[in-house]
Enzyme design. Structure first.
Site, PDB file in Angstrom:
ATOM      1  N   CYS A  79       0.654  -1.066  -0.456  1.00 44.22           N
ATOM      2  CA  CYS A  79      -0.321   0.017  -0.066  1.00 44.22           C
ATOM      3  C   CYS A  79       0.825   1.379   0.154  1.00 44.22           C
ATOM      4  O   CYS A  79       1.538   1.223  -0.513  1.00 44.22           O
ATOM      5  CB  CYS A  79      -1.186  -0.239   1.109  1.00 44.22           C
ATOM      6  SG  CYS A  79      -2.300   1.044   0.927  1.00 44.22           S
ATOM      7  N   HIS A 180      -3.862  -4.304  -0.644  1.00 44.16           N
ATOM      8  CA  HIS A 180      -3.423  -4.896   0.992  1.00 44.16           C
ATOM      9  C   HIS A 180      -3.806  -6.307   0.598  1.00 44.16           C
ATOM     10  O   HIS A 180      -4.670  -7.428   0.316  1.00 44.16           O
ATOM     11  CB  HIS A 180      -4.333  -4.988   1.509  1.00 44.16           C
ATOM     12  CG  HIS A 180      -4.155  -3.086   2.455  1.00 44.16           C
ATOM     13  ND1 HIS A 180      -3.071  -2.550   3.034  1.00 44.16           N
ATOM     14  CD2 HIS A 180      -4.672  -2.375   2.111  1.00 44.16           C
ATOM     15  CE1 HIS A 180      -3.716  -1.343   3.404  1.00 44.16           C
ATOM     16  NE2 HIS A 180      -4.408  -1.096   2.418  1.00 44.16           N
ATOM     17  N   GLU A 182      -3.145  -9.074   2.974  1.00 46.84           N
ATOM     18  CA  GLU A 182      -3.387  -9.304   4.148  1.00 46.84           C
ATOM     19  C   GLU A 182      -5.003  -9.487   4.497  1.00 46.84           C
ATOM     20  O   GLU A 182      -5.360 -10.146   5.361  1.00 46.84           O
ATOM     21  CB  GLU A 182      -2.816  -8.997   4.988  1.00 46.84           C
ATOM     22  CG  GLU A 182      -3.486  -7.878   5.817  1.00 46.84           C
ATOM     23  CD  GLU A 182      -2.618  -6.613   4.768  1.00 46.84           C
ATOM     24  OE1 GLU A 182      -2.280  -5.083   5.016  1.00 46.84           O
ATOM     25  OE2 GLU A 182      -2.186  -6.784   3.769  1.00 46.84           O
TER      26      GLU A 182
END
Length: 214
Positions: A79, A180, A182
């Site tokens: 990011c 992102h 995750e």
């Protein structure tokens, strides 16, 4: 050990937990010595580009990150962390970045919603160990600024948001993901897993399977 670089910007714990779910040891750290000793390093980030670079300088981590990148060991920006890899940003004025990749970061311009937020499909542009064994799919973005690489060879994947938006970059041992991983389901975890494989640690198989099942 995978160093999650803590310079006061971003949701570090979610990245750390994702690394652990994939079976690797993660350590949140602001220690230049621990970063230097790591098998791989991740530079996350949420917030403003200029503030992030200021924090890196004030904490003494700017030189630590540059030395780490120069070591040849894998470094991943996520990011805002990906944007910091580039030479400069126009966010709230002009700010110099880490300069590990040529190019600049600019604001989205057009009659559409900013920030770019939501799930968008990746389009793979060039082969890379980061993309190995994966199919194109959807990942989760939240950003108002996007990177324009100075070298087309550094662009590994894009997403479509009224234009081709830089999504994954890489050159030598330096990689970046604008989204992102995750928070991006199975594809995000597999992308993160491919980066971790480059770091040379042997993960626990059960933990990897558990992570991919999320």
């Amino acid at each position: 050990m995978i160093a999650i670089i803590d310079y006061g910007m971003g949701n570090l714990h979610s990245v750390s937990k994702a690394v652990e779910r994939l079976g690797y040891e993660a350590r949140l750290t602001s220690s230049p010595d621990e970063i230097a000793a790591a098998d791989g390093a991740i530079l996350p980030g949420v917030g403003a580009f200029g503030d992030a670079m200021g924090n890196l300088r004030e904490t003494g981590l700017l030189d630590a990150v540059l030395r780490y990148a120069d070591s040849g060991k894998p470094l991943l920006g996520i990011c805002l962390g990906m944007q910091l890899l580039f030479a400069e940003s126009e966010e709230h004025g002009r700010h110099e970045g880490l300069g590990l990749l040529p190019g600049k970061v600019i604001r989205f311009r057009g009659p559409y919603k900013v920030p770019h937020m939501g799930w968008n499909r990746l389009s793979f542009r060039r082969p890379s160990p980061l993309l190995e064994g994966l199919d194109e799919g959807y990942v989760y973005f939240v950003h108002s600024y996007h990177a324009i690489p100075g070298r087309v060879d550094d662009l590994l994947a894009t997403a479509d948001y009224y234009q081709a938006v830089t999504a994954v970059v890489g050159r030598d041992n330096v990689y970046g993901m604008q989204f992102h991983p995750e928070k991006s389901g199975e594809l995000g975890m597999r992308l993160l897993g491919n980066f971790l494989k480059l770091c040379g640690q042997a993960p626990q198989t059960a933990a990897i399977e558990a992570g991919n099942a999320q």
